[in-house]
Design a protein around this motif. Structure first.
Motif, PDB file in Angstrom:
ATOM      1  N   GLN A  92       6.109  21.148 -39.570  1.00  0.00           N
ATOM      2  CA  GLN A  92       5.933  19.701 -39.557  1.00  0.00           C
ATOM      3  C   GLN A  92       6.300  19.089 -40.910  1.00  0.00           C
ATOM      4  OE1 GLN A  92       3.351  21.759 -38.209  1.00  0.00           O
ATOM      5  NE2 GLN A  92       4.335  21.422 -36.224  1.00  0.00           N
ATOM      6  N   ALA A  93       5.955  19.796 -41.987  1.00  0.00           N
ATOM      7  CA  ALA A  93       6.308  19.304 -43.316  1.00  0.00           C
ATOM      8  C   ALA A  93       7.822  19.243 -43.492  1.00  0.00           C
ATOM      9  CB  ALA A  93       5.696  20.206 -44.390  1.00  0.00           C
ATOM     10  N   GLN A  94       8.535  20.203 -42.922  1.00  0.00           N
ATOM     11  CA  GLN A  94       9.992  20.178 -42.999  1.00  0.00           C
ATOM     12  C   GLN A  94      10.567  18.947 -42.311  1.00  0.00           C
ATOM     13  OE1 GLN A  94      10.585  24.486 -41.656  1.00  0.00           O
ATOM     14  NE2 GLN A  94      12.281  24.225 -43.108  1.00  0.00           N
ATOM     15  N   VAL A  95       9.971  18.554 -41.206  1.00  0.00           N
ATOM     16  CA  VAL A  95      10.430  17.346 -40.509  1.00  0.00           C
ATOM     17  C   VAL A  95      10.189  16.116 -41.380  1.00  0.00           C
ATOM     18  CG1 VAL A  95      10.071  15.870 -38.494  1.00  0.00           C
ATOM     19  CG2 VAL A  95      10.081  18.350 -38.228  1.00  0.00           C
ATOM     20  N   VAL A  96       9.025  16.064 -42.021  1.00  0.00           N
ATOM     21  CA  VAL A  96       8.724  14.949 -42.924  1.00  0.00           C
ATOM     22  C   VAL A  96       9.739  14.891 -44.059  1.00  0.00           C
ATOM     23  CG1 VAL A  96       7.050  14.052 -44.576  1.00  0.00           C
ATOM     24  CG2 VAL A  96       6.267  14.929 -42.373  1.00  0.00           C
ATOM     25  N   PHE A  97      10.042  16.037 -44.643  1.00  0.00           N
ATOM     26  CA  PHE A  97      10.967  16.070 -45.760  1.00  0.00           C
ATOM     27  C   PHE A  97      12.409  15.832 -45.309  1.00  0.00           C
ATOM     28  CE2 PHE A  97       7.379  17.528 -48.042  1.00  0.00           C
ATOM     29  CZ  PHE A  97       7.641  17.323 -49.387  1.00  0.00           C
ATOM     30  N   ALA A  98      12.714  16.191 -44.072  1.00  0.00           N
ATOM     31  CA  ALA A  98      14.034  15.859 -43.538  1.00  0.00           C
ATOM     32  C   ALA A  98      14.191  14.350 -43.444  1.00  0.00           C
ATOM     33  CB  ALA A  98      14.227  16.498 -42.165  1.00  0.00           C
ATOM     34  N   GLY A  99      13.143  13.662 -42.968  1.00  0.00           N
ATOM     35  CA  GLY A  99      13.179  12.210 -42.925  1.00  0.00           C
ATOM     36  C   GLY A  99      13.292  11.609 -44.309  1.00  0.00           C
ATOM     37  N   LEU A 100      12.599  12.225 -45.272  1.00  0.00           N
ATOM     38  CA  LEU A 100      12.677  11.751 -46.651  1.00  0.00           C
ATOM     39  C   LEU A 100      14.080  11.935 -47.215  1.00  0.00           C
ATOM     40  CD1 LEU A 100      11.013  10.600 -48.996  1.00  0.00           C
ATOM     41  CD2 LEU A 100      10.417  12.946 -49.633  1.00  0.00           C
ATOM     42  N   TYR A 101      14.708  13.056 -46.861  1.00  0.00           N
ATOM     43  CA  TYR A 101      16.079  13.295 -47.312  1.00  0.00           C
ATOM     44  C   TYR A 101      17.041  12.262 -46.746  1.00  0.00           C
ATOM     45  CZ  TYR A 101      20.790  15.134 -47.317  1.00  0.00           C
ATOM     46  OH  TYR A 101      22.150  15.251 -47.443  1.00  0.00           O
ATOM     47  N   MET A 102      16.929  11.994 -45.447  1.00  0.00           N
ATOM     48  CA  MET A 102      17.836  11.035 -44.829  1.00  0.00           C
ATOM     49  C   MET A 102      17.609   9.627 -45.389  1.00  0.00           C
ATOM     50  SD  MET A 102      19.551  13.118 -43.176  1.00  0.00           S
ATOM     51  CE  MET A 102      20.745  11.836 -42.798  1.00  0.00           C
ATOM     52  N   ALA A 103      16.362   9.291 -45.695  1.00  0.00           N
ATOM     53  CA  ALA A 103      16.074   8.003 -46.324  1.00  0.00           C
ATOM     54  C   ALA A 103      16.691   7.949 -47.717  1.00  0.00           C
ATOM     55  CB  ALA A 103      14.568   7.769 -46.391  1.00  0.00           C
ATOM     56  N   THR A 104      16.590   9.047 -48.459  1.00  0.00           N
ATOM     57  CA  THR A 104      17.190   9.107 -49.789  1.00  0.00           C
ATOM     58  C   THR A 104      18.700   8.934 -49.718  1.00  0.00           C
ATOM     59  OG1 THR A 104      15.443  10.600 -50.546  1.00  0.00           O
ATOM     60  CG2 THR A 104      17.444  10.506 -51.877  1.00  0.00           C
ATOM     61  N   LEU A 105      19.320   9.607 -48.764  1.00  0.00           N
ATOM     62  CA  LEU A 105      20.764   9.512 -48.608  1.00  0.00           C
ATOM     63  C   LEU A 105      21.178   8.075 -48.278  1.00  0.00           C
ATOM     64  CD1 LEU A 105      23.263  11.366 -48.695  1.00  0.00           C
ATOM     65  CD2 LEU A 105      23.070  11.587 -46.214  1.00  0.00           C
ATOM     66  N   ALA A 106      20.409   7.412 -47.422  1.00  0.00           N
ATOM     67  CA  ALA A 106      20.710   6.023 -47.080  1.00  0.00           C
ATOM     68  C   ALA A 106      20.609   5.123 -48.308  1.00  0.00           C
ATOM     69  CB  ALA A 106      19.757   5.536 -45.985  1.00  0.00           C
ATOM     70  N   VAL A 107      19.599   5.353 -49.136  1.00  0.00           N
ATOM     71  CA  VAL A 107      19.434   4.558 -50.363  1.00  0.00           C
ATOM     72  C   VAL A 107      20.599   4.799 -51.315  1.00  0.00           C
ATOM     73  CG1 VAL A 107      18.017   4.276 -52.428  1.00  0.00           C
ATOM     74  CG2 VAL A 107      16.930   4.403 -50.179  1.00  0.00           C
ATOM     75  N   VAL A 108      20.996   6.059 -51.473  1.00  0.00           N
ATOM     76  CA  VAL A 108      22.111   6.388 -52.363  1.00  0.00           C
ATOM     77  C   VAL A 108      23.407   5.740 -51.869  1.00  0.00           C
ATOM     78  CG1 VAL A 108      23.571   8.263 -53.219  1.00  0.00           C
ATOM     79  CG2 VAL A 108      21.089   8.528 -53.193  1.00  0.00           C
ATOM     80  N   PHE A 109      23.656   5.806 -50.577  1.00  0.00           N
ATOM     81  CA  PHE A 109      24.844   5.160 -50.020  1.00  0.00           C
ATOM     82  C   PHE A 109      24.835   3.659 -50.303  1.00  0.00           C
ATOM     83  CE2 PHE A 109      25.724   8.469 -46.445  1.00  0.00           C
ATOM     84  CZ  PHE A 109      26.310   9.297 -47.392  1.00  0.00           C
TER      85      PHE A 109
END
Length: 289
Positions: A92-109
């Motif tokens: 479950q933590a991996q899913v949370v961090f996957a969402g955090l990664y995708m949010a980070t990528l969106a911010v960087v873009f």
């Protein structure tokens, strides 16, 4: 043909590049979670330290785990404490961090688009070997659940907010990033200079006070019990540098990169060199104006 490719790769189509690359990396991240085993580098230590905090241990000198004493600020404790209280297992933590990664990528873009970067340049955000290395996205996010993930997301969010002229809110996000891990503190000279140049000391000082107040609020239980231990462990780091996890210094042989004679110049170089760089940049900015 060349004109067509140049047009497609321009900033005009950066949004479409961002959407396509984001979708591709989302698919890649799902594959990573499903096919690559989770690597417990620090997770067990995180949980042991957080469990102690949740049971009322606020003395940083007493917070330890299998890999050593705690070396992160208080925001780290509350962040992983929320995961612990939610009952999230590793999956479950991996899913949370996957969402955090995708949010980070969106911010960087969005930062790239805000800067007017050509669309094709966004490819480098997802194809770099370092981006997918142990300490960065998405490996460090979903395969190890490092606290770098939250710290970097908040740091990038702070930059995006600054670009949108939300300067005090930006500094609060930056302060939150520092509360999770000390690493974003390296940006401090640039953050301070940018604030002063954007609105003068009348803007910078209230924002800095608000950022310090946030740090104090997040760390209050630990500061009340042992302020010295908290500052020493959260921002000093009691552990030794480990060559095995180094990225920037891997080219240097281990017997030459770890001794104290190397550590001291590294630690002193940043605060000593930053003022000179700040003065140079400020002079260039005034000259350009």
């Amino acid at each position: 043909m060349w004109d067509f490719l140049r047009e497609i790769g321009s900033a005009r189509y950066a949004l479409w590049w961002a959407i396509g690359l984001w979708a591709c990396d989302a698919f890649l991240t799902i594959l990573i979670i499903r096919r690559v085993p989770f690597t417990d580098v620090d997770w067990e230590t995180y949980m042991v330290q957080v469990d102690a905090v949740l049971h009322g241990q606020f003395d940083y000198a007493q917070l330890r785990g299998p890999t050593g004493p705690i070396a992160y600020p208080a925001g780290f404790c509350w962040l992983y404490g929320l995961l612990r209280l939610s009952g999230a297992a590793v999956a479950q933590a991996q899913v949370v961090f996957a969402g955090l990664y995708m949010a980070t990528l969106a911010v960087v873009f969005q930062i790239y688009r805000q800067a007017g970067a050509p669309g094709w340049l966004l490819i480098l955000c997802v194809l770099s070997k370092r981006v997918h290395s142990i300490s960065h996205r998405p490996g460090g996010f979903v395969l190890r659940c490092f606290n770098d993930a939250a710290a970097q997301f908040l740091a990038y969010a702070a930059l995006l907010l600054f670009l949108h002229r939300r300067r005090c809110l930006s500094l609060l996000a930056y302060s939150a990033a520092v509360s999770v891990k000390m690493q974003p503190l390296l940006f401090c000279p640039a953050v301070g200079l940018s604030l002063v140049l954007a609105g003068g000391w009348s803007l910078a000082l209230p924002c800095v006070l608000a950022a310090l107040a946030l740090q104090a609020a997040v760390a209050a239980p630990f500061l009340l019990v042992g302020p010295g231990a908290y500052l020493r462990h959260a921002f000093g780091g009691p552990g030794d540098l480990q060559h095995a996890w180094s990225v920037n210094w891997r080219a240097v042989p281990e017997d030459r990169s770890i001794p104290a004679r190397w550590i001291r110049p590294r630690a002193d170089g940043h605060p000593r060199g930053s003022p000179a760089l700040v003065r140079t940049f400020a002079m260039d900015t005034r000259g350009a104006a």
